[in-house]
Design a protein around this motif. Sequence first.
Motif, PDB file in Angstrom:
ATOM      1  N   MET A   1       0.690  -1.274  -0.150  1.00 31.03           N
ATOM      2  CA  MET A   1      -0.018  -0.074  -0.014  1.00 31.03           C
ATOM      3  C   MET A   1       0.911   1.315   0.096  1.00 31.03           C
ATOM      4  O   MET A   1       0.620   2.234  -0.706  1.00 31.03           O
ATOM      5  CB  MET A   1      -0.843  -0.018   1.216  1.00 31.03           C
ATOM      6  CG  MET A   1      -2.226   0.294   0.824  1.00 31.03           C
ATOM      7  SD  MET A   1      -3.124   0.063   2.411  1.00 31.03           S
ATOM      8  CE  MET A   1      -4.350   1.260   2.227  1.00 31.03           C
ATOM      9  N   SER A   2       1.770   1.192   0.748  1.00 29.67           N
ATOM     10  CA  SER A   2       2.648   2.495   0.929  1.00 29.67           C
ATOM     11  C   SER A   2       4.112   2.556  -0.019  1.00 29.67           C
ATOM     12  O   SER A   2       4.716   3.396  -0.063  1.00 29.67           O
ATOM     13  CB  SER A   2       3.341   2.586   2.404  1.00 29.67           C
ATOM     14  OG  SER A   2       4.109   1.592   2.783  1.00 29.67           O
ATOM     15  N   GLY A   3       4.254   1.274  -0.816  1.00 24.48           N
ATOM     16  CA  GLY A   3       5.328   0.982  -1.376  1.00 24.48           C
ATOM     17  C   GLY A   3       6.514   0.699  -0.554  1.00 24.48           C
ATOM     18  O   GLY A   3       7.578   0.643  -0.928  1.00 24.48           O
ATOM     19  N   ILE A  25       8.363   8.542   5.537  1.00 23.35           N
ATOM     20  CA  ILE A  25       7.359   9.267   6.328  1.00 23.35           C
ATOM     21  C   ILE A  25       6.007   9.441   5.401  1.00 23.35           C
ATOM     22  O   ILE A  25       4.893   9.390   5.631  1.00 23.35           O
ATOM     23  CB  ILE A  25       7.605  10.448   7.328  1.00 23.35           C
ATOM     24  CG1 ILE A  25       8.576   9.894   8.461  1.00 23.35           C
ATOM     25  CG2 ILE A  25       6.372  11.128   7.747  1.00 23.35           C
ATOM     26  CD1 ILE A  25       9.172  10.953   9.123  1.00 23.35           C
ATOM     27  N   ILE A  26       6.439  10.296   4.103  1.00 22.81           N
ATOM     28  CA  ILE A  26       5.522  10.528   3.150  1.00 22.81           C
ATOM     29  C   ILE A  26       4.786   9.381   2.624  1.00 22.81           C
ATOM     30  O   ILE A  26       3.507   9.653   2.386  1.00 22.81           O
ATOM     31  CB  ILE A  26       6.238  11.436   2.089  1.00 22.81           C
ATOM     32  CG1 ILE A  26       6.639  12.858   2.752  1.00 22.81           C
ATOM     33  CG2 ILE A  26       5.295  11.658   0.981  1.00 22.81           C
ATOM     34  CD1 ILE A  26       7.325  13.794   1.989  1.00 22.81           C
ATOM     35  N   ALA A  31      -0.347   6.111   2.512  1.00 23.08           N
ATOM     36  CA  ALA A  31      -0.796   4.874   2.569  1.00 23.08           C
ATOM     37  C   ALA A  31      -2.323   5.161   3.533  1.00 23.08           C
ATOM     38  O   ALA A  31      -3.188   4.388   3.295  1.00 23.08           O
ATOM     39  CB  ALA A  31      -0.011   3.891   3.215  1.00 23.08           C
ATOM     40  N   PHE A  32      -2.311   6.180   4.352  1.00 25.48           N
ATOM     41  CA  PHE A  32      -3.365   6.473   5.118  1.00 25.48           C
ATOM     42  C   PHE A  32      -4.181   7.449   4.570  1.00 25.48           C
ATOM     43  O   PHE A  32      -5.115   8.181   5.056  1.00 25.48           O
ATOM     44  CB  PHE A  32      -2.952   6.984   6.421  1.00 25.48           C
ATOM     45  CG  PHE A  32      -2.498   5.813   7.210  1.00 25.48           C
ATOM     46  CD1 PHE A  32      -3.306   4.835   7.883  1.00 25.48           C
ATOM     47  CD2 PHE A  32      -1.101   5.665   7.460  1.00 25.48           C
ATOM     48  CE1 PHE A  32      -2.850   3.854   8.608  1.00 25.48           C
ATOM     49  CE2 PHE A  32      -0.749   4.505   8.305  1.00 25.48           C
ATOM     50  CZ  PHE A  32      -1.678   3.844   8.929  1.00 25.48           C
ATOM     51  N   SER A  33      -3.910   7.890   3.228  1.00 24.73           N
ATOM     52  CA  SER A  33      -4.629   9.049   2.365  1.00 24.73           C
ATOM     53  C   SER A  33      -4.473  10.329   3.356  1.00 24.73           C
ATOM     54  O   SER A  33      -5.501  10.985   3.227  1.00 24.73           O
ATOM     55  CB  SER A  33      -6.041   8.791   2.135  1.00 24.73           C
ATOM     56  OG  SER A  33      -6.061   7.460   1.378  1.00 24.73           O
ATOM     57  N   THR A  35      -2.013  14.002   4.303  1.00 25.53           N
ATOM     58  CA  THR A  35      -0.848  14.699   3.793  1.00 25.53           C
ATOM     59  C   THR A  35       0.154  14.485   4.958  1.00 25.53           C
ATOM     60  O   THR A  35      -0.222  14.064   6.076  1.00 25.53           O
ATOM     61  CB  THR A  35      -1.116  16.379   3.689  1.00 25.53           C
ATOM     62  OG1 THR A  35      -1.467  16.665   5.025  1.00 25.53           O
ATOM     63  CG2 THR A  35      -2.295  16.466   2.683  1.00 25.53           C
ATOM     64  N   ILE A  36       1.193  14.890   4.819  1.00 25.25           N
ATOM     65  CA  ILE A  36       2.471  14.840   5.699  1.00 25.25           C
ATOM     66  C   ILE A  36       1.921  15.593   6.856  1.00 25.25           C
ATOM     67  O   ILE A  36       2.314  15.272   7.820  1.00 25.25           O
ATOM     68  CB  ILE A  36       3.788  15.311   5.130  1.00 25.25           C
ATOM     69  CG1 ILE A  36       4.897  14.892   6.052  1.00 25.25           C
ATOM     70  CG2 ILE A  36       3.846  16.609   4.729  1.00 25.25           C
ATOM     71  CD1 ILE A  36       5.393  13.193   6.513  1.00 25.25           C
ATOM     72  N   ILE A  37       1.225  16.866   6.617  1.00 22.68           N
ATOM     73  CA  ILE A  37       0.977  17.851   7.682  1.00 22.68           C
ATOM     74  C   ILE A  37      -0.318  17.020   8.635  1.00 22.68           C
ATOM     75  O   ILE A  37      -0.029  17.117   9.752  1.00 22.68           O
ATOM     76  CB  ILE A  37       0.441  19.182   7.007  1.00 22.68           C
ATOM     77  CG1 ILE A  37       1.580  19.687   6.464  1.00 22.68           C
ATOM     78  CG2 ILE A  37      -0.192  19.824   8.118  1.00 22.68           C
ATOM     79  CD1 ILE A  37       0.985  21.077   5.737  1.00 22.68           C
ATOM     80  N   GLU A  38      -1.132  16.655   7.954  1.00 24.58           N
ATOM     81  CA  GLU A  38      -1.933  15.784   8.758  1.00 24.58           C
ATOM     82  C   GLU A  38      -1.421  14.407   9.419  1.00 24.58           C
ATOM     83  O   GLU A  38      -1.881  14.342  10.689  1.00 24.58           O
ATOM     84  CB  GLU A  38      -3.206  15.153   7.735  1.00 24.58           C
ATOM     85  CG  GLU A  38      -3.832  16.420   6.971  1.00 24.58           C
ATOM     86  CD  GLU A  38      -4.798  15.589   5.962  1.00 24.58           C
ATOM     87  OE1 GLU A  38      -6.031  16.222   5.544  1.00 24.58           O
ATOM     88  OE2 GLU A  38      -4.405  14.757   5.192  1.00 24.58           O
TER      89      GLU A  38
END
Length: 64
Positions: A1-3, A25-26, A31-33, A35-38
């Motif tokens: 999912m995340s690669g 981290i990105i 994978a959780f849909s 953004t990095i900020i979220e």
Amino acid sequence: MSGLSYSTVNSILRGKSETPNLGTIIKIASAFSMTIIEFLDVPEIVEYLSLIHISEPTRHSLIS
């Protein structure tokens, strides 16, 4: 999912990889849909960052 490989994710979850790079981290956030900020605004993530002594200016630069 995340690669990311299972072993990479497992190492992060078990604390063996204490400093995953920004690209990792990105990928996890994606994978959780999220953004990095979220992703970094999750209370557990904020607590983890404080535990590994990442200063507020550095943390802010990671999510900006």
